[in-house]
Each structure stands twice: as structure tokens, then as C-alpha cells.
Design an enzyme around this catalytic site. Sequence first.
Site, PDB file in Angstrom:
ATOM      1  N   TYR A 191      22.870  -1.980  50.771  1.00  0.00           N
ATOM      2  CA  TYR A 191      23.802  -0.841  51.599  1.00  0.00           C
ATOM      3  C   TYR A 191      23.391   1.034  50.735  1.00  0.00           C
ATOM      4  O   TYR A 191      22.305   0.617  49.948  1.00  0.00           O
ATOM      5  CB  TYR A 191      25.018  -1.087  51.837  1.00  0.00           C
ATOM      6  CG  TYR A 191      25.945  -0.615  53.210  1.00  0.00           C
ATOM      7  CD1 TYR A 191      25.639  -0.584  54.024  1.00  0.00           C
ATOM      8  CD2 TYR A 191      26.731   0.909  52.547  1.00  0.00           C
ATOM      9  CE1 TYR A 191      25.961   0.501  55.327  1.00  0.00           C
ATOM     10  CE2 TYR A 191      27.566   1.592  53.788  1.00  0.00           C
ATOM     11  CZ  TYR A 191      26.464   1.365  54.689  1.00  0.00           C
ATOM     12  OH  TYR A 191      27.084   1.955  56.028  1.00  0.00           O
ATOM     13  N   ARG A 244      24.647   9.930  64.014  1.00  0.00           N
ATOM     14  CA  ARG A 244      24.775  10.510  63.006  1.00  0.00           C
ATOM     15  C   ARG A 244      24.777   9.355  61.961  1.00  0.00           C
ATOM     16  O   ARG A 244      26.019   8.818  61.077  1.00  0.00           O
ATOM     17  CB  ARG A 244      26.304  11.002  63.135  1.00  0.00           C
ATOM     18  CG  ARG A 244      26.277  11.680  62.047  1.00  0.00           C
ATOM     19  CD  ARG A 244      27.876  11.533  61.287  1.00  0.00           C
ATOM     20  NE  ARG A 244      28.636  10.465  61.299  1.00  0.00           N
ATOM     21  CZ  ARG A 244      28.971  10.308  60.293  1.00  0.00           C
ATOM     22  NH1 ARG A 244      29.088  10.853  59.501  1.00  0.00           N
ATOM     23  NH2 ARG A 244      29.190   8.995  59.663  1.00  0.00           N
ATOM     24  N   LYS A 262      26.836  -3.634  56.920  1.00  0.00           N
ATOM     25  CA  LYS A 262      27.970  -3.378  56.408  1.00  0.00           C
ATOM     26  C   LYS A 262      28.299  -4.804  56.553  1.00  0.00           C
ATOM     27  O   LYS A 262      29.338  -5.752  56.316  1.00  0.00           O
ATOM     28  CB  LYS A 262      28.844  -3.015  57.559  1.00  0.00           C
ATOM     29  CG  LYS A 262      28.380  -1.052  57.858  1.00  0.00           C
ATOM     30  CD  LYS A 262      29.378  -0.588  57.163  1.00  0.00           C
ATOM     31  CE  LYS A 262      29.655   1.027  56.845  1.00  0.00           C
ATOM     32  NZ  LYS A 262      29.937   1.716  55.990  1.00  0.00           N
ATOM     33  N   GLU A 334      30.736   2.252  63.722  1.00  0.00           N
ATOM     34  CA  GLU A 334      30.147   3.331  62.795  1.00  0.00           C
ATOM     35  C   GLU A 334      28.996   4.079  62.721  1.00  0.00           C
ATOM     36  O   GLU A 334      28.192   4.091  63.459  1.00  0.00           O
ATOM     37  CB  GLU A 334      29.473   1.836  61.964  1.00  0.00           C
ATOM     38  CG  GLU A 334      28.564   2.237  60.739  1.00  0.00           C
ATOM     39  CD  GLU A 334      30.011   2.358  60.056  1.00  0.00           C
ATOM     40  OE1 GLU A 334      30.271   3.598  59.241  1.00  0.00           O
ATOM     41  OE2 GLU A 334      31.139   1.568  59.776  1.00  0.00           O
ATOM     42  N   ASP A 335      28.780   5.388  62.519  1.00  0.00           N
ATOM     43  CA  ASP A 335      27.675   6.312  62.770  1.00  0.00           C
ATOM     44  C   ASP A 335      27.843   6.892  64.072  1.00  0.00           C
ATOM     45  O   ASP A 335      27.062   7.340  64.698  1.00  0.00           O
ATOM     46  CB  ASP A 335      26.629   5.791  61.952  1.00  0.00           C
ATOM     47  CG  ASP A 335      27.111   5.987  60.866  1.00  0.00           C
ATOM     48  OD1 ASP A 335      27.618   6.402  59.918  1.00  0.00           O
ATOM     49  OD2 ASP A 335      25.994   5.185  59.443  1.00  0.00           O
ATOM     50  N   ASP A 357      35.300   3.040  60.816  1.00  0.00           N
ATOM     51  CA  ASP A 357      34.621   3.064  59.442  1.00  0.00           C
ATOM     52  C   ASP A 357      34.307   4.637  58.384  1.00  0.00           C
ATOM     53  O   ASP A 357      35.036   4.905  57.757  1.00  0.00           O
ATOM     54  CB  ASP A 357      34.211   2.715  58.930  1.00  0.00           C
ATOM     55  CG  ASP A 357      33.859   2.057  57.797  1.00  0.00           C
ATOM     56  OD1 ASP A 357      34.828   1.770  56.724  1.00  0.00           O
ATOM     57  OD2 ASP A 357      32.561   2.219  56.262  1.00  0.00           O
ATOM     58  N   ASP A 358      33.774   5.568  59.636  1.00  0.00           N
ATOM     59  CA  ASP A 358      34.071   6.808  59.061  1.00  0.00           C
ATOM     60  C   ASP A 358      35.307   7.253  58.852  1.00  0.00           C
ATOM     61  O   ASP A 358      35.392   8.327  58.029  1.00  0.00           O
ATOM     62  CB  ASP A 358      33.090   7.481  59.830  1.00  0.00           C
ATOM     63  CG  ASP A 358      31.514   6.718  59.936  1.00  0.00           C
ATOM     64  OD1 ASP A 358      30.781   6.265  59.366  1.00  0.00           O
ATOM     65  OD2 ASP A 358      31.439   6.280  60.803  1.00  0.00           O
ATOM     66  N   ASN A 499      26.571  10.971  51.621  1.00  0.00           N
ATOM     67  CA  ASN A 499      25.745  10.131  51.616  1.00  0.00           C
ATOM     68  C   ASN A 499      24.118  10.961  52.208  1.00  0.00           C
ATOM     69  O   ASN A 499      24.184  10.955  53.747  1.00  0.00           O
ATOM     70  CB  ASN A 499      25.782   8.119  52.054  1.00  0.00           C
ATOM     71  CG  ASN A 499      26.827   7.840  51.370  1.00  0.00           C
ATOM     72  OD1 ASN A 499      26.858   8.225  50.044  1.00  0.00           O
ATOM     73  ND2 ASN A 499      27.795   8.262  51.723  1.00  0.00           N
TER      74      ASN A 499
END
Length: 643
Positions: A191, A244, A262, A334-335, A357-358, A499
Site C-alpha cells: 500500500y 484523485r 485496500k 476510494e479516491d 475512506d478518504d 500521501n
Amino acid sequence: MISLNRSSFLNKSGLAGSCSPFSGAQIRRTASVRVVALGSNGRAGERNASILIENTLKEMREGSVIDDVDSKPTIGGGVQDVYGEDAATEEQFVTPWSLSVASGYSLLRDPHHNKGLAFTERERDAHFLRGLLPPTVASQVLQVKKMMHNIRQYQLPLQKYMAMMDLQERNERLFYKLLIDNVEELLPIVYTPTVGEACQKYGSIFMRPQGLFISLKEKGKILEVLRNWPEKNIQVIVVTDGERILGLGDLGCQGMGIPVGKLSLYTALGGIRPSSCLPITIDVGTNNETLLNDEFYIGLRQRRATGQEYAELLHEFMTAVKQNYGEKVLIQFEDFANHNAFDLLAKYGTTHLVFNDDIQGTASVVLAGLVAALNLVGGTLADHRFLFLGAGEAGTGIAELIALEISKQTNAPLEETRKKIWLVDSKGLIVSSRKEALQHFKKPWAHEHEPIKELVDAVKDIKPTVLIGTSGVGRTFTKEVVEAMASINEKPVILALSNPTSQSECTAEEAYTWSQGRAIFASGSPFAPVEYNGKVFVPGQSNNAYIFPGLGLGLIMSGAIRVHDDMLLAASEALAAQVSQENFANGLIFPPFTNIRKISAHIAAKVAAKAYELGLATRLPRPKDLVKCAESCMYTPAYRNYR
């Protein structure tokens, strides 16, 4: 010849864990699968059995004579234990059953059942492996040792990542055993930060599909696409549209590395069965010119679809997922870019079991770190002032959860607790005079104050006790900013969360050096220990992997149908409670990852308890000991003995 009904392979109880309330596996209509008993000649019998099974499967396909096993899931690490594998003890024998009993060359090419050199002498005879393997029999422990030796030979993290992905495709159980036993070393490989580079180069390193790619070409056929996935009992989906990716921007179809990574952690850290996890990438194009001109790019070569076209594709996807997998499948966004992430969460949060999750995972893990940090800096959350650099999904998500927790502790209105939290975006401090021009998710944070452009000036004026970076822009916590924080606070809390490592607002060394060793520091990506004035500081990592695997397990375990903010607060409190006095003595506000499965079990228990308390759980009756229940239903990657 003997005739075996497919239900013969079902475990009598249909259960995979001691705490499941279901009483049996249910099958709607079942065809008889004929298997020839092997005689002394073995081979002929096997070929006859193979022909008969193939003919039967052909009949099934052409005549639709069989329905899938009922998709009602249990909690045995994920999906219904159709073949009794989870219910068996590790000493009992199980059958490597797929569409037929895998044997010979096909068994060695099946990642779910392959054990490599760990096949015993008896298994090599029973499954026609003689001559296909060298004569040595090696234990799984020895295989782990060998793989770690090989991986450590690689100089580049991306090479290690590719070696791990290759292992996952060859030997699933060895991959997870390796990851679980060496989690602190391998987590940065599978990850963040390495997965960021893997996504950037995904077109070049792509070998086998590890999930579903749903593009605009599949519009109107998404349900059909979902049914192409071989596993039918899916309980967790991680989905991205690649707009993103971490702090790297629009990577389009190549964002698939994120869902794959993930879900590897859902299994390794949370014990969710690999077969119940499904990575998905929604490909609506990309605005990344470099990728559009890259001959190795694997996605649609067009500009991103927006507006109604985008919304219709996502709605079809969400509808198809619910239709195919049921009410209790967890969909983790996610993202996604800010302008879609908040809208999707708001739109489907009331109709589906969804989690971003973000926004929510990052918030939960950061809140846990802040609650733990109180042991080092003193006071309650309400006694502190918070300043954020970054007002996107992560920043506003964290801010909202902090405000909720303070409101819960003090019984103060949410509007009041928000006033302890200030956000800085690319245009400066978010203040009320800017309110009309702000995006909707920023408006709650527009407080009365004079406009301030620079972060360092905001630090000096607001005088925060906690500084949190979620900007996605590296080196923005300058020496001047950190020194200002240190001049205001005896122990400034500094969280540089962006990150990958290159985008971190400051390094651990900078935080400790510029604060004269007084900072309580944690980052999104890992940093090595730092020595300052003869003392070694071990920086913590505010990694979402602390939260989402345990949260997912708790949702599955309880059969929750919706995600509630109180579940996120419960997860934060459970994680903070796992930080020991020894960790605090080293300046850590997060526990080490070596105990992550135990941590995930405690988080799952707290989340499940909250689901039962809120009336959102469907697995009844509630187990008496939720921690033991969580531990008992975790997937274990130890090899099984084959008949």
C-alpha cells in the site's frame, strides 16, 4: 459410478464461525453432479469424471438447470462456507473444490489452492502432482522465510510490489501469510507509498486483471459485467474512478492499484475472506494528458465524463451492486475527487451500506490519534484548538468527526464545537466573508475572522494546539510554521497526513528538529526513527489501515445495513484504547502494526456493538462476546490438508 448431489459438499451447519446465527446453507434448485469413483487405475477414472463434470457444466450453462448457492452470507471471514472449509479444524482434510476437484497441473496454477512445495507426499500421490514438483517438501514457514529473503534482494520498492502481486496470483495463502507475519515491513510495499508509484506505472506493469473494470462502454450492461466475476458471494467492494489517487491526481483507469491494495489489507488485517472481496475501477476517461498520450495506458482514451453522463453510470453501478449482491454488501468509495465524493456519500448513504475512506476512514484514525495524544499533552478535546492545512475530503471529514466527538462529550451544539476548528485552503483561512464563494462542504468552517493568506500567519493568530496537514502538497509545514507551533505549545501536535511520502507536509526529522524534540508527530506515510540530541524518536503513522479493516469486519459481523457516524466514533475510541503506556513513552499515539489483527478485532467488536445499539444490525441474536466472535471468524492463511 456414484452420483453426488452438489449439496453433499455443504457443511451440515453451513456455518464458518461459532457465532453465526444462520442454521444452514440454502439452495434453491440443485443439479446432480456426477463423479466417477477412482479405481486402482486412477487415471481413467479421473478422465471419465472430468468428462462427465464438463458435460454436466455444459448442460448447466445451456439449460440454466442450476441456480447459484443462496448468497446469504455468514461471517466466517466473509462468505458462506459452502464446502465446509472454514468449519473444519486445521487438522481436518478439505477438498480443493472449484468447478471440479483441482488436481495435477491445474492445481498448481490455482492460486486459491496451490501450496507449491508444501504439498505432502500423500497429497502429491492423491492429486497427480508426482514429477510436477521437485522432491523436497517445504513447510509454509520455510516458504515465508524464502520469499522474504527474495523480496529483500530487490533494491526498488516497485520491484518488491511486483513480486508481491505475482505471489498473490500464484499462491494466495502464502501471500497473506507473508503479509500478516511481516506487516510492518510489507505494508508500505503493498500500500502507501509504493502503491502510488504502482498506479502511475500500472499500464506498464499490468499482467492479470485483479478486479473488474467498468467503463462507459459497459453503460446499460453493468449488472451483466458484475455477473462475469467468478465469485458470487461478495461482501466488500472497494471502488474508485481514479480521479484523485493519493496526492498524485488523475490516474484514470490505472487507479486500480488502490482497490486491489485496500482489499489485500481487508483480508490481511481484518480477516475478511479474499473470495468475498471485489476491487472495481469505474473508467469514465482521464484528464491526464500524459496518460492519454501513453501507448501503454490501459483505460479509455478520452476526457473525463461529467454531469449527467457520469451520474447515470454511477447510479446504474450502485443499483446493479445492490441487485446482484444484496443489501449488506459494503461499498467503499476510494479516491474520488471532492466534487463527486461528498455527493456520492450523501446520495447513497441512506440507501446503501457505503463508506468513504478518504472522508470517514481518515477522520476516524486521526481522531483516534488525537484522543490518544491527550495522554501526552493533557486536557480534553474541547480544550484544544485545531488548524488544518487542506479543506478537501480528508480535512473536512476529520474536522467534522472531531466536532462530533466534542459535541458528544460536552453536549454542546455541533455549530458551537465547530468553532474550535479552523481550515486553511489554497486561498487562505476559511472565513465568513468568503462564504458565498465556498464549496458546500467548506461552508460550515467559515468563521468570523479577518482574512489571512499565509499558513504561518494563521498559526500565529489562531494559536492552535494541533496542526493537521491534508493538503496533498509537500513541504508546506515550513521551519517557520513548525517553530511558530513550538513557540505557542510545550508539546505541539503536528500531523502531516498527505500521501505518498513526497507529498507529506513535512518530514519526521523536520518536525522533531524544528520543535527541539518537543513535537508529537505522526504522518500519513511511514518515516524512519529520528535521533535528536541523543534521543531516538519513533514517528507514528496515521494510516487508515488501522480503521477500515476492523470497521468492515464489524459491519459484516453484525449484518449492518447502514454506516452511522457513531460507528466511526466507536472505531476511534477502540483504536485509541489500544495504545499502551510503553507506546506513549516512545511518543507514539498509534499502536504498532504488529498487533493489527487484535486491534481490528477490538474495533470490529465496538462497531458491531454500536450497530446493535442503533438497531442497524441484522444478525440476531447478538453474540455474547463480540471480540471472541470477531477473532473466531477471521480468515487464516495457514495451508489446509487435502484429501
